[in-house]
Structures are given as structure tokens and as C-alpha cells.
Design a protein around this motif. Structure first.
Motif, short mmCIF file in Angstrom:
data_model
loop_
_atom_site.label_atom_id
_atom_site.label_comp_id
_atom_site.label_asym_id
_atom_site.label_seq_id
_atom_site.Cartn_x
_atom_site.Cartn_y
_atom_site.Cartn_z
N ASP A 68 0.83 -1.20 0.00
CA ASP A 68 0.00 0.00 0.00
C ASP A 68 0.87 1.26 0.00
N ASP A 70 3.94 1.50 -1.05
CA ASP A 70 4.63 1.54 -2.33
C ASP A 70 3.73 2.08 -3.44
N VAL A 71 2.50 1.62 -3.49
CA VAL A 71 1.55 2.07 -4.52
C VAL A 71 1.26 3.56 -4.37
N ARG A 72 0.97 3.98 -3.14
CA ARG A 72 0.66 5.40 -2.92
C ARG A 72 1.85 6.30 -3.22
N THR A 74 4.39 5.64 -5.26
CA THR A 74 4.65 5.62 -6.71
C THR A 74 3.67 6.53 -7.44
N GLU A 75 2.40 6.45 -7.07
CA GLU A 75 1.40 7.32 -7.69
C GLU A 75 1.71 8.79 -7.43
N MET A 76 2.09 9.12 -6.20
CA MET A 76 2.42 10.50 -5.86
C MET A 76 3.64 10.98 -6.64
N TYR A 77 4.67 10.14 -6.71
CA TYR A 77 5.90 10.50 -7.43
C TYR A 77 5.59 10.76 -8.91
N ASP A 78 4.86 9.86 -9.54
CA ASP A 78 4.52 10.03 -10.96
C ASP A 78 3.70 11.30 -11.20
N ARG A 79 2.73 11.55 -10.32
CA ARG A 79 1.90 12.75 -10.45
C ARG A 79 2.74 14.01 -10.28
N LYS A 82 4.95 14.71 -13.36
CA LYS A 82 4.13 15.25 -14.45
C LYS A 82 3.77 16.72 -14.20
#
Length: 125
Positions: A68, A70-72, A74-79, A82
Motif C-alpha cells: 500500500d 509503495d503504490v501510494r 509511486t502514484e504520488m511520485y509520478d503525479r 508530471k
């Protein structure tokens, strides 16, 4: 004798094997792969949050918890990458025109996004 029973006092299920009821000790822990951010968080809680680490470990929840995180992260980093690219006007055209300027700008953006994720998710839980 019944093949399966449930002890109402402790909530455990038992199976009859050779005349003896044995508890059903099946781990409910999933086996997710843990990425970069989850590994970093694991290292952090092992060193700094020992009670949380031991609680997750003994409760068979460490893998899903790290997944959980890791997923959160990763999503934050990618966002963030961008959004920062858009704010700073880093485009594919810059990449085509001046590769070194694009690499320099992207290194700055990724470092900035990484620090934000560390401070907001990894070290602040």
C-alpha cells in the motif's frame, strides 16, 4: 465427530485429523512484490518504528502494508513529476532541441519529486 469446528471463544477454526482437532493455521498474508518506496519504508520502520514493524510482522500484515505504501508513493511520485514538468515547461520539443538541458531539468524535477515523497509518505507515517 465433526470434520470442522470453530471455537467461539478465540474464533479459530479447527480440522479433525486422526481423532485430534488441529487449528487451521493458514497465513492470510498476501505476497505482493514490494518496490523501491516500499523497501525504503521497510528500512525506515525497522530502524525507527520498531513497535509498528513488529506489530505488522506478527499480525501477518507487513507485505500488504508495504505494498500500500509503495503504490501510494509511486502514484504520488509520478503525479509530481508530471505536474512539475508542466509547471516548468519541460516538453518533448526541448528534449529534441537540447538534450542536455532536458536531462538537467528532468534530474532536478525527479530529485524534487523524490524529496517530497520521502517527506510526505516515507518518513512521516
Amino acid at each position: 465427530m465433526k470434520k470442522y469446528i470453530t471455537d467461539e471463544k478465540n474464533g479459530l477454526d479447527y480440522t479433525l485429523v486422526n481423532g485430534v482437532y488441529l487449528p487451521n493455521l493458514i497465513s492470510t498474508e498476501t505476497n505482493y512484490e514490494i518496490g523501491h518506496w516500499g523497501q525504503r519504508y521497510l528500512t525506515y520502520i525497522k530502524q525507527n518504528k520498531k513497535v509498528l514493524f513488529n506489530s505488522l510482522l506478527t499480525g501477518c500484515k507487513i507485505n500488504s502494508y508495504l505494498h500500500d505504501v509503495d503504490v501510494r508513493a509511486t502514484e504520488m511520485y509520478d503525479r509530481l513529476v508530471k505536474q512539475l514538468k508542466e509547471q516548468q515547461g519541460i516538453t518533448e520539443q526541448l528534449k529534441a532541441d537540447d538534450m542536455m538541458a532536458w536531462v538537467q531539468a528532468m534530474n532536478g524535477i525527479t530529485n524534487q519529486a523524490r524529496e517530497i515523497v520521502y517527506n510526505e509518505i516515507i518518513y512521516m507515517r
